[in-house]
Design an enzyme around this catalytic site. Sequence first.
Site, PDB file in Angstrom:
ATOM      1  CB  ALA A   1      -0.746  -0.065   1.242  1.00  0.00           C
TER       2      ALA A   1
ATOM      3  CB  THR B   1       0.814   6.558   0.854  1.00  0.00           C
ATOM      4  OG1 THR B   1       2.127   6.493   0.668  1.00  0.00           O
ATOM      5  CG2 THR B   1       0.268   5.339   1.596  1.00  0.00           C
TER       6      THR B   1
ATOM      7  NE  ARG C   1      -1.343  -4.448   9.066  1.00  0.00           N
ATOM      8  CZ  ARG C   1      -1.520  -4.993   8.273  1.00  0.00           C
ATOM      9  NH1 ARG C   1      -1.095  -4.366   6.899  1.00  0.00           N
ATOM     10  NH2 ARG C   1      -2.369  -6.091   8.192  1.00  0.00           N
TER      11      ARG C   1
ATOM     12  CD  GLN D   1       1.724  -7.254   0.498  1.00  0.00           C
ATOM     13  OE1 GLN D   1       1.264  -7.746   1.404  1.00  0.00           O
ATOM     14  NE2 GLN D   1       2.809  -6.572   0.250  1.00  0.00           N
TER      15      GLN D   1
ATOM     16  CG  HIS E   1      -3.563  -9.257  -1.201  1.00  0.00           C
ATOM     17  ND1 HIS E   1      -3.113  -8.512  -0.390  1.00  0.00           N
ATOM     18  CD2 HIS E   1      -3.229 -10.599  -0.769  1.00  0.00           C
ATOM     19  CE1 HIS E   1      -2.384  -9.266   0.533  1.00  0.00           C
ATOM     20  NE2 HIS E   1      -2.182 -10.428  -0.005  1.00  0.00           N
TER      21      HIS E   1
ATOM     22  CB  CYS F   1     -22.965 -18.883  -7.968  1.00  0.00           C
ATOM     23  SG  CYS F   1     -23.065 -17.371  -8.764  1.00  0.00           S
TER      24      CYS F   1
ATOM     25  CB  CYS G   1     -24.880 -12.904  -6.775  1.00  0.00           C
ATOM     26  SG  CYS G   1     -24.585 -13.849  -8.155  1.00  0.00           S
TER      27      CYS G   1
ATOM     28  CB  CYS H   1     -26.941 -17.693  -7.410  1.00  0.00           C
ATOM     29  SG  CYS H   1     -25.644 -16.926  -6.139  1.00  0.00           S
TER      30      CYS H   1
HETATM   31  P1  NAD Z   1       0.483  -1.750   5.132  1.00  0.00           P
HETATM   32  O1  NAD Z   1      -0.341  -0.697   5.492  1.00  0.00           O
HETATM   33  O2  NAD Z   1       0.649  -2.868   5.981  1.00  0.00           O
HETATM   34  O3  NAD Z   1       2.008  -1.046   5.129  1.00  0.00           O
HETATM   35  C1  NAD Z   1       2.287  -0.092   4.086  1.00  0.00           C
HETATM   36  C2  NAD Z   1       3.706   0.557   4.614  1.00  0.00           C
HETATM   37  O4  NAD Z   1       4.148   1.250   3.742  1.00  0.00           O
HETATM   38  C3  NAD Z   1       3.816   1.091   5.937  1.00  0.00           C
HETATM   39  O5  NAD Z   1       4.835   0.335   6.767  1.00  0.00           O
HETATM   40  C4  NAD Z   1       4.344   2.363   5.733  1.00  0.00           C
HETATM   41  O6  NAD Z   1       5.050   2.799   6.512  1.00  0.00           O
HETATM   42  C5  NAD Z   1       4.800   2.415   4.260  1.00  0.00           C
HETATM   43  N1  NAD Z   1       4.660   3.606   3.746  1.00  0.00           N
HETATM   44  C6  NAD Z   1       3.637   4.190   3.150  1.00  0.00           C
HETATM   45  N2  NAD Z   1       3.725   5.262   2.651  1.00  0.00           N
HETATM   46  C7  NAD Z   1       5.260   5.211   2.077  1.00  0.00           C
HETATM   47  C8  NAD Z   1       6.222   5.881   1.398  1.00  0.00           C
HETATM   48  N3  NAD Z   1       5.566   6.994   0.765  1.00  0.00           N
HETATM   49  N4  NAD Z   1       7.672   5.833   1.406  1.00  0.00           N
HETATM   50  C9  NAD Z   1       7.865   4.854   1.995  1.00  0.00           C
HETATM   51  N5  NAD Z   1       6.969   4.045   2.981  1.00  0.00           N
HETATM   52  C10 NAD Z   1       5.715   4.186   3.066  1.00  0.00           C
HETATM   53  O7  NAD Z   1       0.250  -2.312   3.645  1.00  0.00           O
HETATM   54  P2  NAD Z   1       0.459  -3.730   3.082  1.00  0.00           P
HETATM   55  O8  NAD Z   1       1.771  -4.223   3.525  1.00  0.00           O
HETATM   56  O9  NAD Z   1       0.551  -3.458   1.657  1.00  0.00           O
HETATM   57  O10 NAD Z   1      -0.888  -4.594   3.717  1.00  0.00           O
HETATM   58  C11 NAD Z   1      -1.756  -4.039   3.684  1.00  0.00           C
HETATM   59  C12 NAD Z   1      -2.886  -4.976   3.000  1.00  0.00           C
HETATM   60  O11 NAD Z   1      -3.945  -4.171   2.582  1.00  0.00           O
HETATM   61  C13 NAD Z   1      -2.456  -5.271   1.546  1.00  0.00           C
HETATM   62  O12 NAD Z   1      -2.957  -6.768   1.684  1.00  0.00           O
HETATM   63  C14 NAD Z   1      -3.526  -4.775   0.524  1.00  0.00           C
HETATM   64  O13 NAD Z   1      -3.933  -5.767  -0.270  1.00  0.00           O
HETATM   65  C15 NAD Z   1      -4.358  -3.991   1.275  1.00  0.00           C
HETATM   66  N6  NAD Z   1      -4.535  -2.406   0.991  1.00  0.00           N
HETATM   67  C16 NAD Z   1      -4.359  -2.146  -0.384  1.00  0.00           C
HETATM   68  C17 NAD Z   1      -4.222  -0.610  -0.609  1.00  0.00           C
HETATM   69  C18 NAD Z   1      -4.070  -0.348  -2.204  1.00  0.00           C
HETATM   70  O14 NAD Z   1      -4.683  -0.999  -3.062  1.00  0.00           O
HETATM   71  N7  NAD Z   1      -3.514   0.894  -2.367  1.00  0.00           N
HETATM   72  C19 NAD Z   1      -4.307   0.440   0.411  1.00  0.00           C
HETATM   73  C20 NAD Z   1      -4.445  -0.183   1.625  1.00  0.00           C
HETATM   74  C21 NAD Z   1      -4.477  -1.341   1.929  1.00  0.00           C
HETATM   75 ZN    ZN Z   2     -24.084 -15.775  -7.022  1.00  0.00          ZN
END
Ligand code: NAD
Ligand code: ZN
Length: 256
Positions: free
Chosen positions: A22, A26, A34, A101, A121, A132, A154, A157
């Site tokens: 993620a 950002t 997190r 992810q 994911h 279904c 859905c 179904c």
């Molecule tokens: P996480 O939130 O657990 O960790 C993200 C990490 O990135 C953090 O440790 C943070 O300190 C770091 N970070 C954030 N911005 C940063 C930057 N600009 N530079 C350096 N580091 C930076 O995310 P994860 O490990 O991907 O796990 C979260 C789960 O949630 C994943 O399984 C995902 O499927 C889902 N998710 C996806 C999205 C998306 O698609 N953008 C957003 C939120 C959560």
């Molecule tokens: Zn269905």
Amino acid sequence: MTSQQALELVGAARRVCVLTGAGVSTDSGIPDFRGPNGVWTRDPEAERMFTLSAYLSDPDVRRRSWLNRAENPAWAAQPNAAHRALVELERSERLRALLTQNIDGLHQRAGSDPGLVVELHGSLYGTQCMDCDARGSMAEALERVRAGEPDPPCLVCGGILKAATISFGQALDPVVLRRARQAAIDCDLLLAAGSSLSVEPAAGLVGLAAKAGAAVVICNAEPTPYDEVADAVVREPLGEALPELVAARSTRPLGR
Ligand code: NAD
Ligand code: ZN
């Protein structure tokens, strides 16, 4: 300034496998889970929306989830410098796989070859029936939400519909996971970027690559449980660190 060791390693690599989380999105306005500004850091209750058992058993959780999807910042988000750096890495013909992810589709929108992107994911752009398994488009489901169905069933179904993403308590697609594991085993360098590496089995890909002999570079603002297996850890913001790493070139081959 990105650590010299990380620049050397990425510059020398010829078969790179990238694992993103993620944190790469950002800067596009999509909060992570997190990090300091993360969805769960601000509202620990939000975790229920991403937990399969709660989603299946609690209509309130589903209604909140649909509202959340309708207003998801991903719809208005644009790729940022971190996504674009990985497109550059692909242009240099050293990228073998881009395991993500993330569910936001921003790697593909930045121009990454969809054939190289492995969405561990799933994707926010699709829906899946939990009964279904019928697949559909998120845009159509959100139309129904906006037209007054707070928890649209859905159409095939009548079962429970969900985003085609992996919730906690839900298994990853075994074909997708196998492909990701193979990519981790086949690379000479695994670059993990913007992930707390706290969600298995995705995080385990780092350990798998290290065991298979690849160099490991972790780029994340905060410490991760895999920092100790990494050959280099970079703490700088990804929007700066990834472009620098991708531009690095070394004449020394990866000697491992
Ligand atoms: P996480 O939130 O657990 O960790 C993200 C990490 O990135 C953090 O440790 C943070 O300190 C770091 N970070 C954030 N911005 C940063 C930057 N600009 N530079 C350096 N580091 C930076 O995310 P994860 O490990 O991907 O796990 C979260 C789960 O949630 C994943 O399984 C995902 O499927 C889902 N998710 C996806 C999205 C998306 O698609 N953008 C957003 C939120 C959560
Ligand atoms: Zn269905």
